[in-house]
Design an enzyme around this catalytic site. Structure first.
Site, PDB file in Angstrom:
ATOM      1  N   GLU A  21       2.109 -11.601   5.156  1.00 10.22           N
ATOM      2  CA  GLU A  21       2.986 -10.586   4.576  1.00 10.22           C
ATOM      3  C   GLU A  21       3.837  -9.922   5.656  1.00 10.22           C
ATOM      4  OE1 GLU A  21       1.476  -8.200   1.338  1.00 10.22           O
ATOM      5  OE2 GLU A  21       2.036  -6.380   2.436  1.00 10.22           O
ATOM      6  N   PRO A  24      10.646  -5.630   5.837  1.00 10.35           N
ATOM      7  CA  PRO A  24      11.976  -5.639   6.464  1.00 10.35           C
ATOM      8  C   PRO A  24      12.007  -4.694   7.661  1.00 10.35           C
ATOM      9  CG  PRO A  24      12.119  -5.258   4.089  1.00 10.35           C
ATOM     10  CD  PRO A  24      10.687  -5.100   4.464  1.00 10.35           C
ATOM     11  N   PRO A  25      12.341  -5.182   8.853  1.00  9.40           N
ATOM     12  CA  PRO A  25      12.391  -4.313  10.031  1.00  9.40           C
ATOM     13  C   PRO A  25      13.408  -3.194   9.887  1.00  9.40           C
ATOM     14  CG  PRO A  25      12.325  -6.609  10.678  1.00  9.40           C
ATOM     15  CD  PRO A  25      12.561  -6.589   9.200  1.00  9.40           C
ATOM     16  N   LYS A  26      13.190  -2.154  10.675  1.00  6.35           N
ATOM     17  CA  LYS A  26      14.017  -0.955  10.573  1.00  6.35           C
ATOM     18  C   LYS A  26      15.348  -1.066  11.313  1.00  6.35           C
ATOM     19  CE  LYS A  26      10.776   1.350   8.387  1.00  6.35           C
ATOM     20  NZ  LYS A  26       9.729   0.344   8.351  1.00  6.35           N
ATOM     21  N   ASP A 114       4.467   4.246  -5.548  1.00  4.76           N
ATOM     22  CA  ASP A 114       3.995   5.616  -5.363  1.00  4.76           C
ATOM     23  C   ASP A 114       3.773   6.300  -6.703  1.00  4.76           C
ATOM     24  OD1 ASP A 114       3.887   5.481  -2.683  1.00  4.76           O
ATOM     25  OD2 ASP A 114       5.777   6.500  -2.298  1.00  4.76           O
ATOM     26  N   TYR A 163      -8.364  -3.740  -6.299  1.00  7.23           N
ATOM     27  CA  TYR A 163      -8.929  -2.889  -5.253  1.00  7.23           C
ATOM     28  C   TYR A 163     -10.447  -3.083  -5.184  1.00  7.23           C
ATOM     29  CZ  TYR A 163      -4.322  -0.917  -5.901  1.00  7.23           C
ATOM     30  OH  TYR A 163      -2.970  -0.776  -6.013  1.00  7.23           O
ATOM     31  N   ASP A 181     -11.471   0.849 -12.638  1.00  4.88           N
ATOM     32  CA  ASP A 181     -10.214   0.098 -12.592  1.00  4.88           C
ATOM     33  C   ASP A 181     -10.239  -1.177 -13.421  1.00  4.88           C
ATOM     34  OD1 ASP A 181      -9.466   2.000 -10.736  1.00  4.88           O
ATOM     35  OD2 ASP A 181      -9.836   0.699  -8.996  1.00  4.88           O
ATOM     36  N   GLN A 199      -6.274  -5.239  -2.241  1.00  6.57           N
ATOM     37  CA  GLN A 199      -6.064  -4.279  -1.169  1.00  6.57           C
ATOM     38  C   GLN A 199      -6.903  -4.702   0.038  1.00  6.57           C
ATOM     39  OE1 GLN A 199      -4.618  -2.229   0.763  1.00  6.57           O
ATOM     40  NE2 GLN A 199      -4.440  -0.465  -0.611  1.00  6.57           N
TER      41      GLN A 199
END
Length: 650
Positions: A21, A24-26, A114, A163, A181, A199
């Site tokens: 995985e 995307p770089p900053k 989120d 999870y 879950d 996870q």
């Protein structure tokens, strides 16, 4: 055969596999260098597929699609694109799915993202603009799964998250229970999910119990579904502690003891971490489980540790020379990238070895920076395969550059690194639900209220602020009084460190790196302040020697003590160790400051979204985001540990 489930089903019985995985770089340099790293890892490690992450609320949408296209089209890798559905519009989701289809991606990992913010923000883009019409309400991953199935039928292979130790809402373990879950996971599969990706975890026994739970679930829908356990190599002790807090992953007592014994030595932590994750894999491989054994690695865009683990645990598939001859080599800007020639990635030492490229045909201008930075072997250097596979530290410029991100230090690392700015894979976000954020920070309506929140965090009364999920570090505790004074003045600090001069690397507070060395630090501080305060402070700093600074607001008004575009790099932490060149893990420079600035201000907007859009609290956060400056000040005279604080407190 581009669907993940088809590729898994085609494997011989008992054949292990792995996936990788990336995010995307900053920075543009990081993005270019990741392309070289991806090509290296793909050829050496031969993953069954790769994943590309998606920023909170679609914040990395364009870059995620660009990276996914590179993986899918240019490198010929089966690619899984992450997609989150909360806090973003249906229009963005639909546009992304169409673009994914256009570039040939057949696999989506459908995630919630989120926690949803205020109802007033639902189904609107992250920038608060109108969606242009009503659409479906996406609150959970199952909503996204259903939408993809309704719109695209069987075109996409859909993965969902699970999870092993239970899902944690906003890094709060109160309701963390896999049994709680389980019904939701079953419903996601019934809605159309094809495979499960877990996870991260470090307790093999808990994972094995979890997979058994899935296989024996009464409905039977999970009995044969591919389940890919997720693992994250251990890069540093502090990073591990933060990751496990955010994810809710537990650390067995035996593992924690092994890491506690070496926590002050970054190299030793990496070595022990490789042992730990390798042992987890071997235990799962040895278990009596049905189906192929796959393992998914959260690489954080770093290559060394994951490469050692994959090789050590025999996860690299055998090279099929006849099949390679039939595969067309990928082309990047007219340059052919050869796939074959490598069956192994690394040799013996996880610190000073790195996979390197042996291609002699790389002339692409897009990869020029990668070549210059030492990510690719210059064409004129012809090395035997065993040397090309493992470059020892110190073998000329390439050997030195090959270890430059061995000490990942978040956004204060080298901006050329593909891993720059990412320290845990979670990205810039509050990681809290709306209710949790309000409980922690209440509803500030004045700037003094905000100052009080920052001061309470420094004094240990608050466990987190939006820019940090953890309390003040022990190191920053040394300057806590100075930081509190600054925050009371309205200089809201988000990063800092004290000056130190030649402290032993084994020191309990400041030490890092191998034993027998000495470490140094320049004092610096980073904070938000009003434009009025910056005007006064900027004029004052202009006449001070041994000071460097950067300052910018959201709109890009930028001023610095070095000329615009200057490539000056300020090493603010370095170490001197026996038998090694000087190591500089913490760097501040223009490109890194500007990249972080975008994220730093985005968190103010994320905080604003906790509250109704017309509330006093939301208006306050948006005002700060729109008008304040982010300022970083460095004092180079590290022998005088109090100079910077005297300067700022006057």
């Amino acid at each position: 055969m581009d669907k993940v489930v088809d590729k898994i089903a085609a494997l011989p019985p008992g054949e292990p596999y792995h996936s990788l995985e990336f995010f995307p770089p900053k920075t543009s340099m990081g993005f270019q260098n990741l392309q070289a790293r991806l090509e290296r890892m793909a050829r050496a490690l031969r993953p069954l597929f790769v994943n590309v992450t998606w920023g909170a609320g679609g914040s990395t949408a364009a870059k995620s699609l660009q990276l996914a296209e590179i993986c899918q089209r240019q490198l010929g890798l089966t690619t899984v694109l992450h997609l989150t559905c909360t806090n973003m519009s249906q229009a963005v989701l639909d546009e992304t799915l169409e673009m994914a289809k256009e570039i040939g991606i057949r696999n989506i990992l459908a995630l919630r993202g989120d926690p949803p913010r205020s109802d007033d923000y639902r189904n609107t883009p992250c920038d608060g603009t109108s969606n242009g019409g009503a659409g479906k309400e996406f609150e959970y991953a199952i909503d996204l799964v259903r939408h993809i199935r309704e719109r695209y039928g069987a075109y996409f292979c859909i993965g969902v998250a699970a999870y092993p130790e239970g899902h944690v809402e906003g890094a709060r373990p109160e309701k963390q229970d896999p049994l709680f879950d389980l019904p939701f996971l079953v419903e996601k599969v019934k809605a159309g999910a094809d495979f499960i990706m877990t996870q991260l975890f470090y307790d093999a026994d808990k994972y094995l119990w979890f997979e058994k739970l899935l296989r024996e679930e009464p409905s039977g829908v999970l009995s044969e579904l591919p389940v890919v356990p997720g693992l994250m190599p251990i890069q540093s002790y502090s990073m591990l502690k933060r990751i496990t807090k955010l994810s809710g992953a537990s650390l067995p007592a035996g593992i924690l003891r092994r890491l506690d014994d070496v926590k002050g030595d970054d190299e030793a932590v990496k070595r022990v971490g490789i042992d730990i994750v390798s042992e987890v894999i071997e235990k799962i491989k040895a278990a009596d489980l049905s189906g192929p054994r796959g393992f998914h690695f959260y690489t954080l865009n770093l290559e060394k540790a994951v490469s050692f683990i994959i090789e050590r645990t025999d996860l690299i598939p055998p090279l099929d020379e006849s099949a390679l001859e039939e595969i067309e080599d990928p082309v990047v800007n007219g340059a052919t990238l050869r796939r074959d020639r490598r069956t192994s990635s690394v040799t013996s030492d996880p610190h000073n070895r790195v996979i390197v490229d042996d291609s002699s045909s790389l002339q692409s201008s897009r990869l020029a920076n990668a070549l210059e930075a030492g990510f690719l072997k210059p064409p004129e250097q012809s090395r035997p395969p065993e040397v090309a596979l493992a470059i020892s530290e110190g073998e000329g410029a390439l050997g030195r550059e090959a270890t430059w991100d061995d000490y990942p230090n978040g956004r204060f690392g080298d901006a050329r690194s593909p891993a720059f700015g990412e320290i845990d894979g979670y990205g810039p976000s509050l990681h809290l639900s709306q209710a949790q954020a309000i409980k922690l920070w209440s509803s500030p309506v004045t700037k003094q209220d905000v100052s009080d929140i920052f001061v309470r965090h420094i004094e240990g009364e608050l466990e987190a602020i939006p820019w940090s999920e953890q309390g003040l570090s022990v190191e920053s505790g040394v300057i806590a009084d100075h930081l509190a004074k600054l925050n009371r003045k309205g200089f809201w600090t988000v990063a800092s460190q004290p000056a130190i001069n030649g402290v032993k690397s084994a020191d309990e507070i400041f030490g890092w790196g191998p034993k027998g060395g000495f470490v140094f630090q320049k004092a610096f501080v980073e904070f938000f302040c009003s434009p009025e305060d910056w005007g006064i402070l900027g004029a004052k700093l202009g006449g001070v020697e041994d000071i460097s600074y950067y300052a910018a607001n959201k709109d890009g008004d930028y001023v610095a003590s070095v000329p615009l575009g200057d490539s000056a790099m300020h090493a603010v932490t370095w170490g001197v160790f026996p038998g090694k060149e000087i190591v500089t893990p913490t760097i501040i420079e223009e490109v890194s400051f500007k990249a972080w600035k975008e994220e730093a201000f985005s968190i103010w907007k994320e905080w604003a979204r906790v509250y109704p859009p017309r509330s006093a609290s939301s208006k306050l956060m948006m005002e700060v985001a729109e008008t304040y400056y982010l300022v970083n000040i460095i004092h180079h005279g590290y022998m005088d540990s109090e100079f910077l604080w005297r300067l700022l407190e006057v």
